[in-house]
Design a protein around this motif. Sequence first.
Motif, PDB file in Angstrom:
ATOM      1  N   GLN A 191       0.778  -1.312   0.028  1.00  0.00           N
ATOM      2  CA  GLN A 191       0.080  -0.136   0.186  1.00  0.00           C
ATOM      3  C   GLN A 191       0.729   1.262   0.101  1.00  0.00           C
ATOM      4  N   LEU A 192       2.046   1.353   0.671  1.00  0.00           N
ATOM      5  CA  LEU A 192       2.815   2.392   0.777  1.00  0.00           C
ATOM      6  C   LEU A 192       3.548   2.719  -0.673  1.00  0.00           C
ATOM      7  N   LEU A 193       3.845   1.659  -1.364  1.00  0.00           N
ATOM      8  CA  LEU A 193       4.467   1.776  -2.783  1.00  0.00           C
ATOM      9  C   LEU A 193       3.460   2.077  -3.493  1.00  0.00           C
ATOM     10  N   LEU A 194       2.193   1.639  -3.550  1.00  0.00           N
ATOM     11  CA  LEU A 194       1.082   1.971  -4.342  1.00  0.00           C
ATOM     12  C   LEU A 194       0.793   3.782  -4.162  1.00  0.00           C
ATOM     13  N   THR A 195       0.850   4.056  -2.992  1.00  0.00           N
ATOM     14  CA  THR A 195       0.553   5.542  -2.524  1.00  0.00           C
ATOM     15  C   THR A 195       1.649   6.505  -3.140  1.00  0.00           C
ATOM     16  N   ILE A 196       2.893   5.707  -3.027  1.00  0.00           N
ATOM     17  CA  ILE A 196       3.895   6.702  -3.630  1.00  0.00           C
ATOM     18  C   ILE A 196       3.850   6.834  -5.265  1.00  0.00           C
ATOM     19  N   ASP A 197       3.612   5.799  -5.675  1.00  0.00           N
ATOM     20  CA  ASP A 197       3.369   5.352  -7.232  1.00  0.00           C
ATOM     21  C   ASP A 197       2.403   6.706  -7.766  1.00  0.00           C
ATOM     22  N   GLN A 198       1.077   6.757  -6.856  1.00  0.00           N
ATOM     23  CA  GLN A 198       0.148   7.582  -7.409  1.00  0.00           C
ATOM     24  C   GLN A 198       0.060   9.132  -7.017  1.00  0.00           C
ATOM     25  N   ALA A 199       1.298   9.270  -6.008  1.00  0.00           N
ATOM     26  CA  ALA A 199       1.158  10.491  -5.503  1.00  0.00           C
ATOM     27  C   ALA A 199       1.806  11.756  -6.310  1.00  0.00           C
ATOM     28  N   GLU A 200       0.973  12.929  -6.316  1.00  0.00           N
ATOM     29  CA  GLU A 200       1.812  14.076  -7.151  1.00  0.00           C
ATOM     30  C   GLU A 200       3.165  14.405  -6.605  1.00  0.00           C
ATOM     31  N   ASP A 201       3.220  14.628  -5.493  1.00  0.00           N
ATOM     32  CA  ASP A 201       4.356  15.106  -4.729  1.00  0.00           C
ATOM     33  C   ASP A 201       5.024  13.985  -4.226  1.00  0.00           C
ATOM     34  N   LYS A 202       5.898  13.157  -4.872  1.00  0.00           N
ATOM     35  CA  LYS A 202       6.379  11.774  -4.333  1.00  0.00           C
ATOM     36  C   LYS A 202       7.698  12.251  -3.682  1.00  0.00           C
ATOM     37  N   SER A 203       8.243  13.195  -3.758  1.00  0.00           N
ATOM     38  CA  SER A 203       9.476  13.682  -3.066  1.00  0.00           C
ATOM     39  C   SER A 203       8.986  13.666  -1.522  1.00  0.00           C
TER      40      SER A 203
END
Length: 91
Positions: A45-57
């Motif tokens: 879920q953490l990886l999916l959230t990062i993948d879909q985030a606008e502000d990945k940094s």
Amino acid sequence: AGGPWSVEDILKEDEERDRVPLQKLQLLGESEELKGLLLNPHLRQLLLTIDQAEDKSSLMKKYMQEPLFVEFADCCLRIVEPPEKENILPQ
């Protein structure tokens, strides 16, 4: 436009040093340790959230405080950049 993209399309010249060779990336898929970590639904879920985030940094900075994500990142780094063996004494 709409066709396949390449690494060159997204990496600037000064980011080339951050590029991981394909052969090393393939080692990630062969790692039993990494496969085991990816069985964890929370990590997925953490990886999916990062993948879909606008502000990945900023999200990455937040997740680097999560022990599970740090364990995942460390595992990936050990695979693509194995530790130097120069400090290991011969037996």
